[in-house]
Design a protein around this motif. Sequence first.
Motif, PDB file in Angstrom:
ATOM      1  N   MET A  75       6.168  -9.592   7.172  1.00 27.91           N
ATOM      2  CA  MET A  75       5.031  -8.782   6.715  1.00 27.91           C
ATOM      3  C   MET A  75       5.310  -7.284   6.835  1.00 27.91           C
ATOM      4  SD  MET A  75       2.830 -10.654   5.390  1.00 27.91           S
ATOM      5  CE  MET A  75       1.599  -9.415   5.113  1.00 27.91           C
ATOM      6  N   ALA A  76       6.384  -6.882   7.515  1.00 21.62           N
ATOM      7  CA  ALA A  76       6.671  -5.458   7.728  1.00 21.62           C
ATOM      8  C   ALA A  76       6.812  -4.719   6.392  1.00 21.62           C
ATOM      9  CB  ALA A  76       7.921  -5.279   8.578  1.00 21.62           C
ATOM     10  N   GLY A  77       7.572  -5.297   5.459  1.00 17.96           N
ATOM     11  CA  GLY A  77       7.778  -4.653   4.150  1.00 17.96           C
ATOM     12  C   GLY A  77       6.488  -4.477   3.367  1.00 17.96           C
ATOM     13  N   PRO A  78       5.710  -5.563   3.172  1.00 19.54           N
ATOM     14  CA  PRO A  78       4.454  -5.426   2.428  1.00 19.54           C
ATOM     15  C   PRO A  78       3.459  -4.458   3.082  1.00 19.54           C
ATOM     16  CG  PRO A  78       5.069  -7.743   2.592  1.00 19.54           C
ATOM     17  CD  PRO A  78       6.047  -6.964   3.419  1.00 19.54           C
ATOM     18  N   VAL A  79       3.378  -4.448   4.424  1.00 19.49           N
ATOM     19  CA  VAL A  79       2.458  -3.541   5.113  1.00 19.49           C
ATOM     20  C   VAL A  79       2.901  -2.097   4.897  1.00 19.49           C
ATOM     21  CG1 VAL A  79       1.644  -2.768   7.379  1.00 19.49           C
ATOM     22  CG2 VAL A  79       1.672  -5.207   6.837  1.00 19.49           C
ATOM     23  N   GLU A  80       4.214  -1.841   5.053  1.00 14.37           N
ATOM     24  CA  GLU A  80       4.734  -0.490   4.836  1.00 14.37           C
ATOM     25  C   GLU A  80       4.444  -0.023   3.411  1.00 14.37           C
ATOM     26  OE1 GLU A  80       8.925   2.036   4.910  1.00 14.37           O
ATOM     27  OE2 GLU A  80       8.960  -0.124   5.233  1.00 14.37           O
ATOM     28  N   LYS A  81       4.672  -0.911   2.435  1.00 15.94           N
ATOM     29  CA  LYS A  81       4.434  -0.577   1.025  1.00 15.94           C
ATOM     30  C   LYS A  81       2.945  -0.287   0.777  1.00 15.94           C
ATOM     31  CE  LYS A  81       5.236  -2.396  -3.672  1.00 15.94           C
ATOM     32  NZ  LYS A  81       4.317  -1.473  -4.226  1.00 15.94           N
ATOM     33  N   ALA A  82       2.067  -1.097   1.363  1.00 16.80           N
ATOM     34  CA  ALA A  82       0.624  -0.910   1.180  1.00 16.80           C
ATOM     35  C   ALA A  82       0.178   0.441   1.733  1.00 16.80           C
ATOM     36  CB  ALA A  82      -0.138  -2.043   1.860  1.00 16.80           C
ATOM     37  N   ILE A  83       0.716   0.828   2.894  1.00 17.81           N
ATOM     38  CA  ILE A  83       0.359   2.122   3.488  1.00 17.81           C
ATOM     39  C   ILE A  83       0.880   3.255   2.617  1.00 17.81           C
ATOM     40  CG2 ILE A  83       0.704   3.655   5.470  1.00 17.81           C
ATOM     41  CD1 ILE A  83       0.831   1.082   7.213  1.00 17.81           C
ATOM     42  N   ARG A  84       2.136   3.134   2.147  1.00 16.30           N
ATOM     43  CA  ARG A  84       2.735   4.185   1.320  1.00 16.30           C
ATOM     44  C   ARG A  84       1.977   4.334  -0.001  1.00 16.30           C
ATOM     45  NH1 ARG A  84       7.892   3.211   1.954  1.00 16.30           N
ATOM     46  NH2 ARG A  84       8.191   4.921   3.392  1.00 16.30           N
ATOM     47  N   ASP A  85       1.566   3.205  -0.609  1.00 13.13           N
ATOM     48  CA  ASP A  85       0.893   3.233  -1.910  1.00 13.13           C
ATOM     49  C   ASP A  85      -0.592   3.576  -1.821  1.00 13.13           C
ATOM     50  OD1 ASP A  85       3.335   2.527  -2.919  1.00 13.13           O
ATOM     51  OD2 ASP A  85       2.805   0.427  -3.322  1.00 13.13           O
ATOM     52  N   SER A  86      -1.135   3.661  -0.593  1.00 12.42           N
ATOM     53  CA  SER A  86      -2.568   3.950  -0.445  1.00 12.42           C
ATOM     54  C   SER A  86      -2.867   5.381  -0.875  1.00 12.42           C
ATOM     55  CB  SER A  86      -2.992   3.749   1.015  1.00 12.42           C
ATOM     56  OG  SER A  86      -2.489   4.810   1.801  1.00 12.42           O
ATOM     57  N   ASP A  87      -4.158   5.687  -0.959  1.00 10.66           N
ATOM     58  CA  ASP A  87      -4.596   7.018  -1.377  1.00 10.66           C
ATOM     59  C   ASP A  87      -4.578   8.034  -0.227  1.00 10.66           C
ATOM     60  OD1 ASP A  87      -6.597   5.883   0.093  1.00 10.66           O
ATOM     61  OD2 ASP A  87      -8.212   6.363  -1.305  1.00 10.66           O
ATOM     62  N   LEU A  88      -3.995   7.673   0.910  1.00 14.71           N
ATOM     63  CA  LEU A  88      -4.034   8.548   2.085  1.00 14.71           C
ATOM     64  C   LEU A  88      -2.883   9.554   2.141  1.00 14.71           C
ATOM     65  CD1 LEU A  88      -5.042   5.899   4.761  1.00 14.71           C
ATOM     66  CD2 LEU A  88      -6.500   7.636   3.726  1.00 14.71           C
ATOM     67  N   GLY A  89      -1.868   9.374   1.298  1.00  8.86           N
ATOM     68  CA  GLY A  89      -0.739  10.302   1.297  1.00  8.86           C
ATOM     69  C   GLY A  89       0.108  10.210   2.552  1.00  8.86           C
TER      70      GLY A  89
END
Length: 186
Positions: A75-89
Amino acid sequence: MSLSEVRNSAESRMGKSIDTLKANLAKIRTGRAHAGILDHIMVEYYGSPVPVSQVANVNLVDARTINVQVWEKNMAGPVEKAIRDSDLGLNPISMGESIRVPMPALTEERRRDLTKVVRNEGEDAKIAVRNIRRESNETLKKLVKDKEISEDDERRTQDDVQKLTDKHVAEIDKLVAAKEAEIMTV
């Protein structure tokens, strides 16, 4: 509908408007780290979108760094990607099963933009509270028209609802001022 029901309904709905404002203000990034900032980020987990907090422990390392410790290695990859792709910058750094999320410092211009966002959120909350007041007053007018309450009762309850409105608007102003101060502190 009784007078107390009108008043209690208005009070609980105004309280929900305040809760919504608090939740919306919590999502606005101030440069300081807090675990709740990742609450609305969804990650794909066995075909279903779930919040990050359901697949990892989210905690603070220091005032400017969040640590996300995933429970399953894959799950490390998908979680990292989700955080990076979020609107939080945010720009997460993967370290095996844990992901570090440093909070970038805010520029002066970005701080001003965020205070505008905060004011808009506050204004939206005030509008919601005033709409609740208007709906309550319309309900009271209908009760008078249907001869279920007297005009004196209507006026007294309208005064109560106005006091509730004033109290909630003052609380909104206080929350907005506190968030603006938090954003503008370097």
